[in-house]
Design a protein around this motif. Sequence first.
Motif, PDB file in Angstrom:
ATOM      1  N   HIS A 105      -9.317 -33.157 -28.475  1.00 40.46           N
ATOM      2  CA  HIS A 105      -8.581 -32.650 -29.632  1.00 40.46           C
ATOM      3  C   HIS A 105      -7.545 -31.629 -29.163  1.00 40.46           C
ATOM      4  CE1 HIS A 105      -7.937 -29.804 -33.061  1.00 40.46           C
ATOM      5  NE2 HIS A 105      -7.644 -30.956 -33.610  1.00 40.46           N
ATOM      6  N   VAL A 106      -6.374 -31.660 -29.793  1.00 37.12           N
ATOM      7  CA  VAL A 106      -5.315 -30.695 -29.504  1.00 37.12           C
ATOM      8  C   VAL A 106      -4.893 -30.059 -30.824  1.00 37.12           C
ATOM      9  CG1 VAL A 106      -2.993 -30.349 -28.589  1.00 37.12           C
ATOM     10  CG2 VAL A 106      -4.517 -32.048 -27.523  1.00 37.12           C
ATOM     11  N   CYS A 107      -4.879 -28.735 -30.863  1.00 37.24           N
ATOM     12  CA  CYS A 107      -4.507 -28.031 -32.091  1.00 37.24           C
ATOM     13  C   CYS A 107      -3.011 -28.189 -32.386  1.00 37.24           C
ATOM     14  CB  CYS A 107      -4.841 -26.545 -31.968  1.00 37.24           C
ATOM     15  SG  CYS A 107      -6.599 -26.185 -31.836  1.00 37.24           S
ATOM     16  N   ASP A 108      -2.681 -28.033 -33.662  1.00 37.39           N
ATOM     17  CA  ASP A 108      -1.284 -27.977 -34.116  1.00 37.39           C
ATOM     18  C   ASP A 108      -0.507 -29.264 -33.876  1.00 37.39           C
ATOM     19  OD1 ASP A 108      -1.668 -25.303 -34.913  1.00 37.39           O
ATOM     20  OD2 ASP A 108      -1.263 -24.604 -32.879  1.00 37.39           O
ATOM     21  N   ALA A 109      -1.159 -30.395 -34.063  1.00 36.13           N
ATOM     22  CA  ALA A 109      -0.427 -31.665 -34.011  1.00 36.13           C
ATOM     23  C   ALA A 109       0.632 -31.670 -35.114  1.00 36.13           C
ATOM     24  CB  ALA A 109      -1.397 -32.834 -34.204  1.00 36.13           C
ATOM     25  N   PRO A 110       1.697 -32.439 -34.949  1.00 33.92           N
ATOM     26  CA  PRO A 110       2.774 -32.451 -35.951  1.00 33.92           C
ATOM     27  C   PRO A 110       2.275 -32.871 -37.331  1.00 33.92           C
ATOM     28  CG  PRO A 110       3.451 -33.570 -33.935  1.00 33.92           C
ATOM     29  CD  PRO A 110       1.986 -33.322 -33.808  1.00 33.92           C
ATOM     30  N   ILE A 111       2.779 -32.207 -38.361  1.00 27.92           N
ATOM     31  CA  ILE A 111       2.500 -32.622 -39.733  1.00 27.92           C
ATOM     32  C   ILE A 111       3.459 -33.756 -40.073  1.00 27.92           C
ATOM     33  CG2 ILE A 111       2.542 -31.930 -42.157  1.00 27.92           C
ATOM     34  CD1 ILE A 111       1.724 -29.141 -41.277  1.00 27.92           C
ATOM     35  N   ARG A 112       2.902 -34.876 -40.465  1.00 32.17           N
ATOM     36  CA  ARG A 112       3.711 -36.064 -40.720  1.00 32.17           C
ATOM     37  C   ARG A 112       3.647 -36.451 -42.198  1.00 32.17           C
ATOM     38  NH1 ARG A 112       4.874 -37.689 -35.596  1.00 32.17           N
ATOM     39  NH2 ARG A 112       3.310 -37.411 -33.961  1.00 32.17           N
ATOM     40  N   ARG A 113       4.602 -37.244 -42.623  1.00 31.69           N
ATOM     41  CA  ARG A 113       4.630 -37.736 -44.007  1.00 31.69           C
ATOM     42  C   ARG A 113       3.586 -38.827 -44.185  1.00 31.69           C
ATOM     43  NH1 ARG A 113       9.814 -38.010 -42.361  1.00 31.69           N
ATOM     44  NH2 ARG A 113       9.691 -40.288 -42.339  1.00 31.69           N
ATOM     45  N   MET A 114       3.047 -38.935 -45.373  1.00 27.81           N
ATOM     46  CA  MET A 114       2.105 -40.000 -45.674  1.00 27.81           C
ATOM     47  C   MET A 114       2.743 -41.350 -45.384  1.00 27.81           C
ATOM     48  SD  MET A 114      -0.893 -39.087 -46.565  1.00 27.81           S
ATOM     49  CE  MET A 114      -1.748 -37.579 -47.032  1.00 27.81           C
ATOM     50  N   ALA A 142      -6.872 -32.224 -53.466  1.00 24.94           N
ATOM     51  CA  ALA A 142      -5.479 -32.032 -53.059  1.00 24.94           C
ATOM     52  C   ALA A 142      -5.397 -30.975 -51.963  1.00 24.94           C
ATOM     53  CB  ALA A 142      -4.636 -31.613 -54.265  1.00 24.94           C
ATOM     54  N   GLN A 143      -4.325 -31.035 -51.193  1.00 32.31           N
ATOM     55  CA  GLN A 143      -4.052 -30.060 -50.124  1.00 32.31           C
ATOM     56  C   GLN A 143      -5.118 -30.070 -49.019  1.00 32.31           C
ATOM     57  OE1 GLN A 143      -1.023 -28.301 -49.980  1.00 32.31           O
ATOM     58  NE2 GLN A 143      -0.675 -29.856 -51.558  1.00 32.31           N
ATOM     59  N   ALA A 144      -5.771 -31.207 -48.854  1.00 34.67           N
ATOM     60  CA  ALA A 144      -6.674 -31.377 -47.713  1.00 34.67           C
ATOM     61  C   ALA A 144      -5.835 -31.800 -46.510  1.00 34.67           C
ATOM     62  CB  ALA A 144      -7.736 -32.423 -48.010  1.00 34.67           C
ATOM     63  N   THR A 145      -6.120 -31.212 -45.366  1.00 37.63           N
ATOM     64  CA  THR A 145      -5.409 -31.574 -44.136  1.00 37.63           C
ATOM     65  C   THR A 145      -6.273 -32.527 -43.328  1.00 37.63           C
ATOM     66  OG1 THR A 145      -4.262 -29.454 -44.051  1.00 37.63           O
ATOM     67  CG2 THR A 145      -4.385 -30.714 -42.006  1.00 37.63           C
ATOM     68  N   ILE A 146      -5.694 -33.669 -42.975  1.00 34.99           N
ATOM     69  CA  ILE A 146      -6.399 -34.673 -42.185  1.00 34.99           C
ATOM     70  C   ILE A 146      -5.732 -34.731 -40.813  1.00 34.99           C
ATOM     71  CG2 ILE A 146      -7.136 -37.082 -42.061  1.00 34.99           C
ATOM     72  CD1 ILE A 146      -6.722 -37.212 -45.082  1.00 34.99           C
ATOM     73  N   ASP A 147      -6.439 -34.239 -39.813  1.00 39.32           N
ATOM     74  CA  ASP A 147      -5.962 -34.205 -38.432  1.00 39.32           C
ATOM     75  C   ASP A 147      -6.562 -35.419 -37.726  1.00 39.32           C
ATOM     76  OD1 ASP A 147      -5.239 -33.560 -35.835  1.00 39.32           O
ATOM     77  OD2 ASP A 147      -5.922 -31.483 -35.942  1.00 39.32           O
ATOM     78  N   VAL A 148      -5.729 -36.289 -37.176  1.00 35.40           N
ATOM     79  CA  VAL A 148      -6.208 -37.542 -36.589  1.00 35.40           C
ATOM     80  C   VAL A 148      -5.735 -37.673 -35.152  1.00 35.40           C
ATOM     81  CG1 VAL A 148      -6.230 -38.652 -38.846  1.00 35.40           C
ATOM     82  CG2 VAL A 148      -4.219 -38.908 -37.392  1.00 35.40           C
ATOM     83  N   TRP A 149      -6.544 -38.340 -34.332  1.00 35.25           N
ATOM     84  CA  TRP A 149      -6.138 -38.620 -32.947  1.00 35.25           C
ATOM     85  C   TRP A 149      -6.960 -39.779 -32.405  1.00 35.25           C
ATOM     86  CZ3 TRP A 149      -9.171 -34.707 -34.558  1.00 35.25           C
ATOM     87  CH2 TRP A 149     -10.343 -34.397 -33.859  1.00 35.25           C
ATOM     88  N   SER A 150      -6.357 -40.550 -31.499  1.00 37.05           N
ATOM     89  CA  SER A 150      -7.063 -41.682 -30.892  1.00 37.05           C
ATOM     90  C   SER A 150      -6.486 -41.963 -29.508  1.00 37.05           C
ATOM     91  CB  SER A 150      -6.953 -42.937 -31.765  1.00 37.05           C
ATOM     92  OG  SER A 150      -5.677 -43.544 -31.635  1.00 37.05           O
TER      93      SER A 150
END
Length: 282
Positions: A105-114, A142-150
Motif C-alpha cells: 500500500h502507498v499513501c496519497d494515491a491520486p484522487i480520480r473521477r468515478m 456519501a463521502q466515503a474514500t475508496i483507496d484501491v491498488w493491485s
Amino acid sequence: MEYFSEEASAQVVNTRIGDGTDVRFRTIMTSLVEHLHAFIKEVEITDAEWGEAIDFLTRTGQMCSEHRQEFILLSDTLGVSMLVDAINHRRPSGATENTVLGPFHVCDAPIRRMGETITLEGKGESCLFQGRVVDLHGNPIAQATIDVWSDNPEGFYDVQQPDLQPRWNNRGRFITGDDGRYCFIGIKPVSYPIPDDGPVGQMLARLGRHPWRPAHMHFLVTAPGLRRIVTHTFVANDPYLESDTVFGVKNTLVQHFRRCAEANTEWQAEFDFVMVPEEILS
C-alpha cells in the motif's frame, strides 16, 4: 534475590522489570518472556539452532528497505498478521470483513473521477469494478474514500518495478456521492508469488510451502465516524484460494468476475462494502 536457573528462567527475567514500567508494556513483555522461555524449553533448542534463528532475523532486517518489508512478509506467512487483524477488527454479521493490508500500500494515491481507469500502462484484461458503500441497513454512505491498488498482469506492483511501471500504476482513490456508488476501471487481477528471494522465501521452501497469493484487488474504505475497512476481493476459482500463503482469504470476499457485455471492458466485478460505526466492536 533469586539467580537465573533453567527452572525459574522466565520468573527471574520478569522480576527485573522496573516498578515504573507502563502497565500495558509490562503485561506484553511479561507474557512474551514466559512464552518464549516455555517454547525454548519445550523444543530444547540447541546453540546452533538459536544461532541460526538470530541469523535469520538479522538477514530479515537487512532485507527491508523503503519498498520492501521482509518482516511484514514474515508476519503474513506465519498467520500472525491475520490473527492480529481478526482480534482487532471483530464486526457484526453483515459487515464487510477485514483482511491483511499487505506490504504494497502507498499513501496519497491520486484522487480520480468515478469511472476513470487506474491502469496506466495499458496492459492486462480490463475490468469494471463497481458497487456501493452502505451501512448495515443498506443506506448509502456519501463521502466515503475508496483507496484501491493491485498488481499488473505480470504479478508486480508499481513499487516493485519503479523503472518499468508508471508511478501510481493500478492505484487510485475514489470518493462516493450521495448514492454511495463507486466505479472504476482496472484489470482483472492475477495470482502472484510474494517476494521469495529472501529469508522468508527460504523459510517457506524448507517448510514445503509455496509463496503464491490468489488473484485479488485491494480496497481501503474510510468514511467519517465509521470503522475503516482494509480488505481484498478475490477472484473466484483461483487455484490458490485454499492455500493463500498469507492466509488472507475469507468466504465473503471471494467474488465472481463475469464477462462484460459492454464494449469498453472485458470483465465486470460488483461488490458492496458494508461499514459500521466506530463504536461498534462486534
